[in-house]
Design a protein around this motif. Structure first.
Motif, PDB file in Angstrom:
ATOM      1  N   GLN A  20     -10.722  12.109   3.936  1.00  0.00           N
ATOM      2  CA  GLN A  20      -9.499  11.348   4.169  1.00  0.00           C
ATOM      3  C   GLN A  20      -8.294  12.280   4.188  1.00  0.00           C
ATOM      4  OE1 GLN A  20      -8.036   9.047   0.928  1.00  0.00           O
ATOM      5  NE2 GLN A  20      -6.805   7.694   2.206  1.00  0.00           N
ATOM      6  N   SER A  23      -8.262  14.239   7.390  1.00  0.00           N
ATOM      7  CA  SER A  23      -7.819  13.431   8.523  1.00  0.00           C
ATOM      8  C   SER A  23      -6.297  13.325   8.556  1.00  0.00           C
ATOM      9  CB  SER A  23      -8.438  12.026   8.450  1.00  0.00           C
ATOM     10  OG  SER A  23      -9.831  12.087   8.675  1.00  0.00           O
ATOM     11  N   CYS A  24      -5.664  13.229   7.388  1.00  0.00           N
ATOM     12  CA  CYS A  24      -4.196  13.180   7.337  1.00  0.00           C
ATOM     13  C   CYS A  24      -3.596  14.483   7.857  1.00  0.00           C
ATOM     14  CB  CYS A  24      -3.722  12.907   5.916  1.00  0.00           C
ATOM     15  SG  CYS A  24      -4.071  11.234   5.326  1.00  0.00           S
ATOM     16  N   TYR A  27      -3.902  14.534  11.615  1.00  0.00           N
ATOM     17  CA  TYR A  27      -2.888  13.655  12.205  1.00  0.00           C
ATOM     18  C   TYR A  27      -1.561  14.391  12.358  1.00  0.00           C
ATOM     19  CZ  TYR A  27       0.662   9.950  12.333  1.00  0.00           C
ATOM     20  OH  TYR A  27       1.739   9.165  12.656  1.00  0.00           O
ATOM     21  N   CYS A 104      -5.607   6.200  14.750  1.00  0.00           N
ATOM     22  CA  CYS A 104      -6.266   5.830  13.492  1.00  0.00           C
ATOM     23  C   CYS A 104      -5.428   6.173  12.272  1.00  0.00           C
ATOM     24  CB  CYS A 104      -7.621   6.527  13.391  1.00  0.00           C
ATOM     25  SG  CYS A 104      -8.838   5.917  14.574  1.00  0.00           S
ATOM     26  N   MET A 105      -4.745   7.296  12.330  1.00  0.00           N
ATOM     27  CA  MET A 105      -3.948   7.719  11.182  1.00  0.00           C
ATOM     28  C   MET A 105      -2.485   7.323  11.346  1.00  0.00           C
ATOM     29  SD  MET A 105      -6.430   8.844   9.529  1.00  0.00           S
ATOM     30  CE  MET A 105      -5.535   9.395   8.078  1.00  0.00           C
ATOM     31  N   TYR A 109      -3.581   3.145   9.954  1.00  0.00           N
ATOM     32  CA  TYR A 109      -3.811   3.727   8.629  1.00  0.00           C
ATOM     33  C   TYR A 109      -3.419   2.778   7.505  1.00  0.00           C
ATOM     34  CZ  TYR A 109      -3.738   7.211   4.865  1.00  0.00           C
ATOM     35  OH  TYR A 109      -3.963   7.900   3.706  1.00  0.00           O
ATOM     36  N   TRP A 112      -5.940  -0.117   7.006  1.00  0.00           N
ATOM     37  CA  TRP A 112      -7.141   0.339   6.304  1.00  0.00           C
ATOM     38  C   TRP A 112      -6.849   0.470   4.810  1.00  0.00           C
ATOM     39  CZ3 TRP A 112     -12.231   1.568   6.238  1.00  0.00           C
ATOM     40  CH2 TRP A 112     -12.950   1.469   7.436  1.00  0.00           C
ATOM     41  N   THR A 294     -12.628  -1.668  10.781  1.00  0.00           N
ATOM     42  CA  THR A 294     -11.385  -1.619  11.545  1.00  0.00           C
ATOM     43  C   THR A 294     -11.107  -2.970  12.186  1.00  0.00           C
ATOM     44  OG1 THR A 294     -11.586   0.748  12.006  1.00  0.00           O
ATOM     45  CG2 THR A 294     -10.191  -0.523  13.488  1.00  0.00           C
TER      46      THR A 294
END
Length: 339
Positions: A20, A23-24, A27, A104-105, A109, A112, A294
């Protein structure tokens, strides 16, 4: 023995949590166009910070983390350079994930993060957070809407050739790609079936860009882009209707309405092709089971099993024919027909 087991699950859980955070960082790199900048050649931290209007020490910490994972490389003289992994974060690279990470981010985000709300209420947390549904959000945020369309196109491009190789499109003379976005899948089908004529049918705001995509592929004489609302109607009398990653956006009442509009437009013998995840039996790992979350948090839709697709098609008046599994695990082809 107990210590060995606890070490195994501790390590796995820590690894999942770290993804996670990674992924940030990815982004941020996407939003700041780091890969596009480094595609021009090595850059110093000062140059990167200036080009991205960033705080240099903080940018360094993000880039250092990414370099440790193989995205970018920090040289001995303090410059950053591209790596093969980083190519996947450039704007126009084949198979790029840049737009998808921004989706997604970005706007997905926070929903989620509010998964608990959706789990306890059964309602999309996106609506709760933004006080509007996703499609209203995109109407109000056109730049995000275009990135969403582009990310869907980029994400599924690698499946398009698999789909057209697995299904006989030469049996049709006309096909409508319902909610087809940029029309990439339809244009792939047109390329292998020279007699085929096609229509990309989607929201009016995507039509002009789709027309440009069709023209760029030299298919304007065989393919057109039409704007409209598939909750109201779809273009009639085609031999086939196709929907890629559309059904999973909607729960049963809305999904049946879309399918029934297709039914009304279809001729007897017309085929319906749904390109979507088909959820396998319990305890089998499948990305569709996470994409389903999602749908829970963002759209209110769902991924479906083969049995659920059969019920859905029959509720709209269509016959369920078969599921065609593909070599890529993310999607299958569900074939229905108007009898």
């Amino acid at each position: 023995m107990a210590s060995s087991h606890s070490n195994a699950y501790t390590e796995k859980l820590l690894h999942i949590q770290a993804q996670q955070w990674l992924s940030c960082c990815l982004y941020v790199a996407c939003k700041l166009n780091i890969s596009d900048i480094l595609s021009e050649g090595p850059k110093s931290l000062h140059d990167l910070a200036t080009a991205t209007d960033s705080h240099a020490p903080s940018l360094y910490r993000v880039l250092r983390a990414l370099a440790g994972e193989g995205f970018f490389e920090e040289t001995a003289n303090g410059e950053f350079v591209m790596t093969p992994l980083a190519i996947g974060l450039t704007t126009n690279a084949p198979g790029t994930m840049k737009q998808y990470y921004q989706l997604c981010m970005g706007e997905l985000y926070a929903p989620w993060g509010a998964l608990l709300y959706s789990t306890q209420t059964g309602k999309p947390s996106s609506n709760h957070i933004y006080q509007m549904d996703l499609w209203e959000y995109y109407t109000a945020h056109p730049d995000d809407a275009l990135n969403f369309m582009e990310s869907m196109t980029r994400l599924t491009q690698f499946t398009d050739q698999t789909v057209v190789a697995a299904y006989n499109f030469s049996q049709f003379n006309s096909i409508v790609d319902v909610g087809g976005g940029n029309g990439e899948l339809l244009m792939a089908a047109l390329t292998i079936a020279p007699q085929l004529q096609g229509i990309v049918y989607d929201q009016p705001y995507v039509v002009e860009q789709t027309k440009r995509s069709i023209a760029a592929r030299g298919l304007s004489d065989r393919c057109q882009a039409l704007g409209g609302d598939f909750f109201q109607e779809v273009p009639p009398n085609a031999d086939a209707y196709m929907m890629k990653l559309i059904m999973h956006d909607w729960h049963e009442p809305e999904a049946i309405r879309i399918l029934h509009n297709c039914y009304k437009a279809m001729k007897p013998g017309s085929k319906l092709l749904i390109v979507d995840a088909v959820i396998p039996p319990p305890n089998i790992q499948h990305r569709g089971k996470l994409m389903d979350i999602t749908m829970l948090t963002v759209t209110g839709g769902k991924e479906r099993t083969a049995a659920e697709f059969k019920l859905l098609l029959e509720a709209a008046g269509l016959q369920f024919n078969k599921v065609i599994d593909l070599s890529v695990p993310d999607v299958s082809i569900v074939e229905g027909e108007r009898i």
